[in-house]
Write a protein that holds these residues in place. Structure first.
Motif, mmCIF file in Angstrom:
data_model
loop_
_atom_site.group_PDB
_atom_site.id
_atom_site.type_symbol
_atom_site.label_atom_id
_atom_site.label_comp_id
_atom_site.label_asym_id
_atom_site.label_seq_id
_atom_site.Cartn_x
_atom_site.Cartn_y
_atom_site.Cartn_z
ATOM 1 N N ASN A 128 0.812 -1.217 0.000
ATOM 2 C CA ASN A 128 0.000 0.000 0.000
ATOM 3 C C ASN A 128 0.846 1.267 0.000
ATOM 4 O O ASN A 128 0.497 2.260 -0.646
ATOM 5 N N LEU A 129 1.981 1.250 0.706
ATOM 6 C CA LEU A 129 2.864 2.423 0.704
ATOM 7 C C LEU A 129 3.501 2.629 -0.668
ATOM 8 O O LEU A 129 3.643 3.762 -1.134
ATOM 9 N N LEU A 130 3.892 1.552 -1.313
ATOM 10 C CA LEU A 130 4.482 1.661 -2.645
ATOM 11 C C LEU A 130 3.463 2.176 -3.648
ATOM 12 O O LEU A 130 3.797 3.005 -4.517
ATOM 13 N N VAL A 131 2.233 1.734 -3.553
ATOM 14 C CA VAL A 131 1.177 2.254 -4.429
ATOM 15 C C VAL A 131 0.999 3.756 -4.203
ATOM 16 O O VAL A 131 0.851 4.528 -5.161
ATOM 17 N N SER A 132 1.050 4.190 -2.952
ATOM 18 C CA SER A 132 0.931 5.614 -2.634
ATOM 19 C C SER A 132 2.067 6.419 -3.262
ATOM 20 O O SER A 132 1.859 7.520 -3.776
ATOM 21 N N MET A 133 3.282 5.874 -3.227
ATOM 22 C CA MET A 133 4.424 6.539 -3.855
ATOM 23 C C MET A 133 4.177 6.751 -5.341
ATOM 24 O O MET A 133 4.399 7.839 -5.885
ATOM 25 N N PHE A 134 3.708 5.717 -6.021
ATOM 26 C CA PHE A 134 3.476 5.818 -7.455
ATOM 27 C C PHE A 134 2.335 6.774 -7.774
ATOM 28 O O PHE A 134 2.394 7.516 -8.755
ATOM 29 N N LYS A 135 1.288 6.771 -6.964
ATOM 30 C CA LYS A 135 0.172 7.674 -7.208
ATOM 31 C C LYS A 135 0.584 9.127 -7.071
ATOM 32 O O LYS A 135 0.074 10.002 -7.778
ATOM 33 N N ASN A 136 1.514 9.398 -6.149
ATOM 34 C CA ASN A 136 1.970 10.770 -5.916
ATOM 35 C C ASN A 136 3.231 11.119 -6.701
ATOM 36 O O ASN A 136 3.684 12.263 -6.658
ATOM 37 N N SER A 137 3.797 10.136 -7.415
ATOM 38 C CA SER A 137 5.022 10.342 -8.200
ATOM 39 C C SER A 137 6.154 10.905 -7.344
ATOM 40 O O SER A 137 6.935 11.748 -7.778
ATOM 41 N N ILE A 138 6.246 10.443 -6.113
ATOM 42 C CA ILE A 138 7.292 10.865 -5.176
ATOM 43 C C ILE A 138 8.039 9.609 -4.730
ATOM 44 O O ILE A 138 7.441 8.673 -4.213
ATOM 45 N N PHE A 139 9.361 9.627 -4.906
ATOM 46 C CA PHE A 139 10.151 8.429 -4.601
ATOM 47 C C PHE A 139 11.249 8.685 -3.598
ATOM 48 O O PHE A 139 12.106 7.845 -3.370
ATOM 49 N N GLU A 140 11.245 9.889 -2.980
ATOM 50 C CA GLU A 140 12.158 10.159 -1.892
ATOM 51 C C GLU A 140 11.583 11.289 -1.065
ATOM 52 O O GLU A 140 10.779 12.091 -1.542
ATOM 53 N N THR A 141 11.992 11.341 0.209
ATOM 54 C CA THR A 141 11.483 12.355 1.118
ATOM 55 C C THR A 141 12.299 13.632 1.083
ATOM 56 O O THR A 141 11.937 14.615 1.685
ATOM 57 N N GLY A 142 13.411 13.615 0.385
ATOM 58 C CA GLY A 142 14.339 14.741 0.429
ATOM 59 C C GLY A 142 15.579 14.351 1.185
ATOM 60 O O GLY A 142 16.633 14.958 1.042
ATOM 61 N N GLY A 143 15.467 13.315 2.026
ATOM 62 C CA GLY A 143 16.616 12.825 2.767
ATOM 63 C C GLY A 143 16.940 11.384 2.436
ATOM 64 O O GLY A 143 17.821 10.783 3.014
ATOM 65 N N GLY A 144 16.213 10.818 1.487
ATOM 66 C CA GLY A 144 16.470 9.430 1.112
ATOM 67 C C GLY A 144 15.251 8.826 0.448
ATOM 68 O O GLY A 144 14.163 9.376 0.519
#
Length: 390
Positions: free
Chosen positions: A370-386
């Motif tokens: 579910n977290l990986l799906v959320s990443m893809f939906k938001n097109s965000i793959f890092e927090t800024g620190g990793g």
């Protein structure tokens, strides 16, 4: 070495210690009154976090400041152009340096630099919003996962108590030894400790969730969104293009490349290649171009790795669904054999342990997916620190 009775007492002491150290329930307010339970869907939780999180407001202030500085730079550029028009009516040599390289920098490059900063701050605001959405979803799923883990441990405790009952019955009819009963009692004590730990973990995850959405830490919440497996399909090319519009590292280097290209074009119109200003601009341009190319490849790598993780999490979840079903049936059959004396207590405990393990891995796979799906939906793959997901 402890006797069998000593082991039993030790196990019970551990249970009592765990119970004593459980934080006081937070269902009551300061005056002992029952607190209202707040029902929240995932979407409502995200909306609340966006309103209450100071990082979003700070990013908005930075964007407002960048927009103001861009307006100032544009005004300075217009003043130079107007100054040239006025100077054209003066005698030759009275242009007071308005055609110098430095003045062209102020007119043509500084506004581009300020525009770059405005774009970066605008995307930074968008980035922080999307990261916060993912973090809220992570915390939301963390609470749901902890709730299911508590239910699983309570189910394990029920099984352990049933095993103890069967062991006691077996000892009474002479099919079990006293050691079987002692082992079953220790198993019950161990599972009671596990239940206590799961309760504490649920409180911890709830406080983390409350903190990120801006509620008091002791607020009582009821999460209404489902924590289920829903197959999702993503086009990697489309994800890559969307990520280029949201990845801060890529955006920053892309904007820097545009500025360096404009600076090199300006230097070419004023100097020959052997002049330091020309060479400096050329070095800056080449560096920015290479850094952008590297960022493009790095972004593609992050997305590809995340996609493989998504596929693995999906496959692992589906596999663990079958494993849980198999482990549950195995335990049922082992329990039936144990009741008629065809299976040992050790075999029963092993079957129960395999069921617990399978249910834990199923929850972990569901959480990761579910977290990986959320990443893809938001097109965000890092927090800024990793990168997300390690």
């Amino acid at each position: 070495m402890l006797s069998k009775k000593g082991l039993i007492k030790l196990g019970l002491c551990v249970v009592m210690a765990a119970v004593l150290f459980i934080p006081v329930g937070m269902a009551k307010g300061d005056a002992g009154q029952e607190q209202d339970v707040i029902s929240l869907s995932l979407e409502e939780s995200i909306e609340m976090a966006l309103k209450n999180n100071p990082a979003v407001e700070i990013a908005q202030i930075a964007l407002d400041k960048a927009s103001m500085e861009l307006k100032q730079a544009d005004k300075a550029a217009r003043d130079i152009v107007d100054g040239r028009k006025a100077a054209s009516e003066l005698p030759a040599g009275m242009d007071i340096g308005l055609y110098s390289y430095d003045m062209y920098i102020v007119e043509r490059i500084v506004p581009k630099q300020k525009a770059m900063l405005e774009v970066i701050n605008e995307k930074s605001l968008e980035f922080k919003v999307n990261v916060l959405k993912i973090q809220v979803e992570q915390a939301y799923y963390g609470v749901l996962k902890a709730q299911r883990e508590l239910l699983n441990t309570m189910d394990s405790l029920s099984r352990a108590k049933e095993q103890l009952r069967l062991a006691q019955v077996g000892m009474e009819v002479g099919t079990n030894a006293k050691l079987d009963v002692l082992n079953a009692e220790i198993m019950v004590a161990s599972q009671e400790v596990a239940v206590s730990y799961a309760k504490n973990n649920l409180q911890e995850k709830t406080m983390e969730f409350n903190n990120i959405i801006g509620l008091p830490l002791d607020a009582q919440v009821k999460l209404t969104s489902e924590f289920e497996f829903e197959p999702a399909v993503f086009n990697l090319d489309e994800v890559m293009e969307a990520a280029k519009e949201k990845d801060l590292t890529y955006i920053t280097l892309n904007e820097a490349y545009k500025v360096q290209k404009a600076l090199l074009d300006l230097a070419k119109g004023h100097y020959t290649p052997n002049v330091f200003a020309y060479r400096d601009a050329e070095y800056g341009y080449r560096t920015a171009k290479l850094e952008l190319q590297n960022a493009d490849q790095d972004l593609e790598l992050k997305i590809t790795k995340a996609y493989f993780k998504l596929l693995s999490a999906s496959e692992r979840y589906q596999l663990m669904e079958k494993s849980v079903e198999q482990a549950r049936e195995s335990y049922r059959l082992t329990k039936l054999r144990y009741e008629v004396g065809m299976s040992t207590q050790l075999e029963l405990e092993k079957a129960g342990g395999e069921l617990d393990k399978a249910k834990t891995e199923l929850l972990g796979a569901l959480y990761d997916y579910n977290l990986l799906v959320s990443m893809f939906k938001n097109s965000i793959f890092e927090t800024g620190g990793g990168s997300f997901g390690g």
